[in-house]
Scaffold this active site. Structure first.
Site, PDB file in Angstrom:
ATOM      1  N   CYS A  78       1.068  -1.269  -0.494  1.00  0.00           N
ATOM      2  CA  CYS A  78      -0.622   0.438   0.271  1.00  0.00           C
ATOM      3  C   CYS A  78       1.175   0.941   0.078  1.00  0.00           C
ATOM      4  O   CYS A  78       1.835   1.446   1.079  1.00  0.00           O
ATOM      5  CB  CYS A  78      -1.396  -0.427   1.264  1.00  0.00           C
ATOM      6  SG  CYS A  78      -1.302   1.251   1.677  1.00  0.00           S
ATOM      7  N   HIS A 150      -1.974  -4.230 -10.907  1.00  0.00           N
ATOM      8  CA  HIS A 150      -3.154  -3.356 -11.274  1.00  0.00           C
ATOM      9  C   HIS A 150      -3.128  -3.561 -12.752  1.00  0.00           C
ATOM     10  O   HIS A 150      -2.266  -4.051 -13.505  1.00  0.00           O
ATOM     11  CB  HIS A 150      -2.132  -2.265 -11.260  1.00  0.00           C
ATOM     12  CG  HIS A 150      -1.612  -1.283  -9.929  1.00  0.00           C
ATOM     13  ND1 HIS A 150      -2.352  -0.428  -9.288  1.00  0.00           N
ATOM     14  CD2 HIS A 150      -0.541  -1.653  -8.075  1.00  0.00           C
ATOM     15  CE1 HIS A 150      -2.135  -0.460  -8.172  1.00  0.00           C
ATOM     16  NE2 HIS A 150      -1.235  -0.960  -8.067  1.00  0.00           N
ATOM     17  N   GLU A 198     -10.253   0.268  -6.560  1.00  0.00           N
ATOM     18  CA  GLU A 198      -9.429  -0.571  -5.444  1.00  0.00           C
ATOM     19  C   GLU A 198      -9.736  -1.461  -5.237  1.00  0.00           C
ATOM     20  O   GLU A 198     -10.864  -1.431  -4.912  1.00  0.00           O
ATOM     21  CB  GLU A 198      -8.889   0.573  -4.226  1.00  0.00           C
ATOM     22  CG  GLU A 198      -7.979   1.478  -4.618  1.00  0.00           C
ATOM     23  CD  GLU A 198      -7.242   1.594  -3.118  1.00  0.00           C
ATOM     24  OE1 GLU A 198      -6.668   0.119  -2.227  1.00  0.00           O
ATOM     25  OE2 GLU A 198      -6.710   2.739  -2.920  1.00  0.00           O
ATOM     26  N   CYS A 207      -4.520   6.441  -4.971  1.00  0.00           N
ATOM     27  CA  CYS A 207      -4.021   5.433  -4.662  1.00  0.00           C
ATOM     28  C   CYS A 207      -2.485   5.006  -4.892  1.00  0.00           C
ATOM     29  O   CYS A 207      -1.772   5.509  -6.103  1.00  0.00           O
ATOM     30  CB  CYS A 207      -4.602   3.870  -5.595  1.00  0.00           C
ATOM     31  SG  CYS A 207      -3.736   2.155  -5.676  1.00  0.00           S
ATOM     32  N   GLY A 210      -0.836   2.424  -6.907  1.00  0.00           N
ATOM     33  CA  GLY A 210      -2.121   2.658  -8.486  1.00  0.00           C
ATOM     34  C   GLY A 210      -1.201   4.130  -8.995  1.00  0.00           C
ATOM     35  O   GLY A 210      -1.015   4.067 -10.497  1.00  0.00           O
TER      36      GLY A 210
HETATM   37  N1  LIG Z   1      -6.159  -1.978  -2.876  1.00  0.00           N
HETATM   38  C1  LIG Z   1      -4.793  -2.551  -2.740  1.00  0.00           C
HETATM   39  C2  LIG Z   1      -3.950  -2.061  -1.776  1.00  0.00           C
HETATM   40  C3  LIG Z   1      -4.136  -0.853  -0.829  1.00  0.00           C
HETATM   41  C4  LIG Z   1      -3.206   0.096  -2.486  1.00  0.00           C
HETATM   42  C5  LIG Z   1      -3.746   1.740  -2.238  1.00  0.00           C
HETATM   43  N2  LIG Z   1      -4.290   1.842  -1.149  1.00  0.00           N
HETATM   44  C6  LIG Z   1      -2.231   1.745  -2.227  1.00  0.00           C
HETATM   45  O1  LIG Z   1      -1.851   3.206  -1.380  1.00  0.00           O
HETATM   46  O2  LIG Z   1      -1.759   1.742  -2.344  1.00  0.00           O
HETATM   47  C7  LIG Z   1      -4.344  -4.180  -3.591  1.00  0.00           C
HETATM   48  O3  LIG Z   1      -5.646  -4.862  -2.648  1.00  0.00           O
HETATM   49  O4  LIG Z   1      -3.299  -4.365  -3.964  1.00  0.00           O
END
Ligand SMILES: N[C@H](CCC[C@H](N)C(=O)O)C(=O)O
Length: 265
Positions: A78, A150, A198, A207, A210
């Site tokens: 994250c 992604h 997400e 994100c 992301g």
């Molecule tokens: N939902 C994402 C994790 C959090 C990513 C996002 N909150 C960030 O800042 O990278 C996943 O399941 O891979």
């Protein structure tokens, strides 16, 4: 039993921080946090509210970031969260910068960048072309891994993605564990804007991983030299991402702690 929490965000991707140095407060019999507790903490009406939970557990002479999405699912990494996590470790656990943080995707290094923080997110993996669909409309997408999966789709207008109340359709064979889907428009040279749905949290204001995936896909599309810094505008703020000459991704952005308290959730 009441226990301490903090609340923080990075470009309005918000998290509940749970100090648990010995892993005894939130670890069940298997030392793991229950998905039910994560969902309760992230509930924006009956709980504290958040896109995810960052549990801080000591491991060896450092700290492990146990990240969970709002639905309780585990993710490898994250990006916005690790900046908030580093801010917590610096301000509340006395950890100096630069600091090394253990994650499910290996050790990450975080350092100050003025009032913001820079995270070395490691090597991106560009894994080919795929496609995503929303309400019957499809776009080609670039499959990028930042430790987590992604799919980056370039669109002419971010509104084309619709309300994003449901996960965009994707190829389950490519993403057996689900996927974070980014929609990107260009705003100028080395400047893009994006929205994200997400995995495990729905559409969020930002994100970090992301934004890294988007910068990598855009640099490839541009044929930009390594070391180019991309400005990535998200609904919750702006991140800057550099894909370096030694094939690492550096992400710079804010990390704010907004509250702390106790809860019985
Ligand atoms: N939902 C994402 C994790 C959090 C990513 C996002 N909150 C960030 O800042 O990278 C996943 O399941 O891979």
């Amino acid at each position: 039993m009441s226990y301490r929490f903090l609340k923080g965000h990075g470009t309005e991707n918000d998290f509940v921080v749970l100090p648990d140095p010995d892993g005894t407060v939130h670890g069940g019999a298997d030392g793991e946090m229950s998905a039910e507790r994560v969902r309760a903490l992230c509930d924006r009406r009956a709980g504290i509210g958040g896109d995810g939970v960052l549990r801080a557990v000591r491991r060896g002479d450092g700290w492990f970031m146990d990240y969970r999405n709002a639905d309780g699912s585990v993710s490898e990494m994250c990006g916005n969260g690790i900046r908030v996590f580093a801010r917590y470790l610096h301000e509340h656990e006395g950890e100096p910068f630069p600091m090394r943080i253990q994650t499910r995707d290996g050790v990450k290094v975080l350092d100050r960048a003025g009032d913001e923080l820079t995270a070395d997110m490691g090597r991106p993996q560009v894994l080919g072309e795929t496609s995503v669909s929303v309400m019957g409309r499809s776009w080609p997408a670039v499959h990028v891994s930042m430790g987590n999966p992604h799919a980056v789709a370039f669109v002419d207008n971010l509104a084309e993605a619709g309300p994003l109340l449901e996960p965009p359709e994707h190829d389950d064979a490519v993403y057996p564990e689900g996927v974070n889907v980014e929609f990107v428009v260009r705003r100028g040279e080395h400047h893009v804007a994006m929205r994200v749905h997400e995995r495990g949290s729905g559409e969020t204001r930002s994100c970090g991983t992301g934004a890294c995936a988007v910068a990598v896909a855009t640099a490839l599309a541009d044929g930009a030299p390594r070391g180019t810094v991309y400005r990535v505008d998200l609904p919750g703020g702006t991140l800057r991402v550099e894909w370096t000459e030694d094939d690492r991704v550096l992400m710079t952005g804010p990390a704010v702690l907004v509250a702390e308290g106790t809860t019985d959730l």
